[in-house]
Design a protein around this motif. Structure first.
Motif, PDB file in Angstrom:
ATOM      1  N   HIS A 100      -6.109  -0.762   3.915  1.00  0.00           N
ATOM      2  CA  HIS A 100      -6.930   0.558   5.374  1.00  0.00           C
ATOM      3  C   HIS A 100      -7.676  -0.964   5.814  1.00  0.00           C
ATOM      4  O   HIS A 100      -7.216  -1.884   7.104  1.00  0.00           O
ATOM      5  CB  HIS A 100      -7.553   1.643   5.301  1.00  0.00           C
ATOM      6  N   HIS A 111       0.798  -0.814   0.018  1.00  0.00           N
ATOM      7  CA  HIS A 111       0.335   0.218   0.105  1.00  0.00           C
ATOM      8  C   HIS A 111       0.804   1.307   0.337  1.00  0.00           C
ATOM      9  O   HIS A 111       0.859   1.332   1.030  1.00  0.00           O
ATOM     10  CB  HIS A 111      -1.436  -0.424   1.401  1.00  0.00           C
ATOM     11  N   HIS A 120      -9.421   1.178  -1.230  1.00  0.00           N
ATOM     12  CA  HIS A 120      -9.447   1.712   0.227  1.00  0.00           C
ATOM     13  C   HIS A 120     -10.936   1.824   0.013  1.00  0.00           C
ATOM     14  O   HIS A 120     -11.734   1.805  -0.159  1.00  0.00           O
ATOM     15  CB  HIS A 120      -9.336   3.433  -0.076  1.00  0.00           C
ATOM     16  N   ASP A 122       2.045   3.677   3.168  1.00  0.00           N
ATOM     17  CA  ASP A 122       0.480   5.018   2.301  1.00  0.00           C
ATOM     18  C   ASP A 122       1.514   5.912   1.418  1.00  0.00           C
ATOM     19  O   ASP A 122       1.880   5.897   0.020  1.00  0.00           O
ATOM     20  CB  ASP A 122      -0.168   5.475   3.612  1.00  0.00           C
ATOM     21  N   HIS A 171       0.879   4.337  -2.434  1.00  0.00           N
ATOM     22  CA  HIS A 171       0.862   5.864  -3.619  1.00  0.00           C
ATOM     23  C   HIS A 171       2.464   6.301  -3.802  1.00  0.00           C
ATOM     24  O   HIS A 171       3.046   7.075  -3.260  1.00  0.00           O
ATOM     25  CB  HIS A 171       0.047   6.919  -2.889  1.00  0.00           C
TER      26      HIS A 171
HETATM   27 ZN    ZN Z   1      -3.704   4.849   0.063  1.00  0.00          ZN
END
Ligand code: ZN
Ligand code: HPA
Length: 337
Positions: free
Chosen positions: A221, A17, A197, A278, A19
């Motif tokens: 998440h 996870h 998500h 993240d 980005h």
């Molecule tokens: Zn994320």
């Protein structure tokens, strides 16, 4: 160095996870802005870091979309991704499944191919340089329309050899998974893996929708699933992976203190949770930092930390044989604890 920190550093890990646009460090942002002669609304790296105070997800997203505006060329996307892999390698990350947001680029006139080619070139180099295996997941921005998501899927079709799956990100509340049921079905028909998500800020209902309507392979998440006992039982029974991001939760107000973070509770309930960074450039730490700060705050044991590292591979889209090899490497490290 504490023995838990040493253990975390030595354990092989996967990151599922991340980005890639959220790994854009201020120093690189300045360098690329200058290279592309683009004005950014900050004078110094310190100014940028000071702006990274967020009350919630939307606060963060507003600045995240501004930051990515400086990315213009294939080389920019290469540099961004290579910088992330350099950090991941330092944290003993052996496998990455990273997200990118094509609409964040195509909507400002950067070609889909420019972004994906630069990212993919760096991923291949990361494999050659450090042996880090990789998958790429393209996310649909959920605050945009279903039609826009379908247009993005169309743009992806010539590049399906480089993409393993689709995801769903951006502002959660008010943009339920149900809005993307058809585009996820079309993605599934193309053989793509599916993640979304859900339950970051959104209610447990959004997690149900991701499971039942989008038919996801993982939940990104998933924290708010803990509010619903029946949902927890289902996630445990299905051994659904939750890609948990503790420092992100702290920075975006999901928890008011890391000591309140539910990661230890998740493991205790039998959930397949694992740890990720993240948007590390915005949230203050790469994957090891997430492990170390959370382990300290909630009192993770070495057994729990080892389980998290195993879960990171068990939740991946790697072939079974590769997962088994990584788990054996983790067992070799844990025998020395
Ligand atoms: Zn994320
Ligand atoms: N949540 C939702 N969308 C995002 C995030 C996130 O943490 N990071 C980048 N896009």
């Amino acid at each position: 160095m504490s023995s838990l920190t040493a253990l975390i550093e030595r354990l092989p890990k996967a990151e599922l996870h991340l980005h890639i646009e959220g790994s854009f460090e201020p120093e690189l942002m300045f360098a690329i802005a200058e290279r592309n002669q683009i004005e950014i609304p900050f004078k110094t790296v310190d100014d940028i870091r000071k702006a990274y105070e967020f009350e919630n997800l939307q606060d963060f997203l507003d600045i995240y979309y501004v930051g990515m505006n400086v990315l213009q060329t294939e080389q920019d996307f290469f540099d961004l991704t290579h910088a992330y892999l350099t950090r991941a390698h330092a944290d003993n990350v052996r496998h990455v499944e990273i997200f990118f947001d094509p609409q964040g680029h195509t909507d400002r006139g950067v070609a889909f191919s420019t972004a994906i080619d630069g990212i993919t070139r760096a991923l291949k180099q990361g494999k050659a340089e450090w042996g880090i295996s990789h998958e790429l997941i393209m996310c649909f921005l959920r605050h945009l329309s279903e039609e826009a998501a379908f247009e993005t899927l169309e743009m992806a079709k010539p590049h399906l050899d480089k993409i393993c799956g689709v995801g769903l990100d951006s502002s959660e509340n008010g943009f339920p998974p149900s809005k993307f049921e058809r585009v996820f079905a079309a993605s599934r028909d193309l053989g793509l893996k599916l993640v979304a998500h859900a339950g970051e800020e959104g209610a447990p209902e959004y997690v149900y929708e991701a499971l039942d309507l989008l038919k996801v392979d993982r939940i990104d998440h998933g924290n708010r699933a803990l509010e619903d006992d029946a949902l927890v039982k289902r996630l445990v029974d299905e051994q659904m992976t939750l890609t948990v991001c503790p420092l992100s939760n702290l920075k975006l107000g999901g928890v008011s203190s890391l000591t309140d973070h539910p990661l230890k509770r998740m493991l205790g309930l039998g959930l397949r949770a694992m740890v990720n960074s993240d948007d590390p450039a915005y949230f203050g730490g790469y994957v090891n930092q997430n492990y170390i700060e959370t382990a300290t705050a909630v009192g993770l044991t070495s057994v729990e930390i080892i389980q998290l590292a195993k879960n990171s591979f068990l939740g991946s889209f790697l072939p079974e044989a590769d997962i088994a090899r990584h788990i054996a490497d983790i067992d070799a490290v844990s025998e020395t604890v």
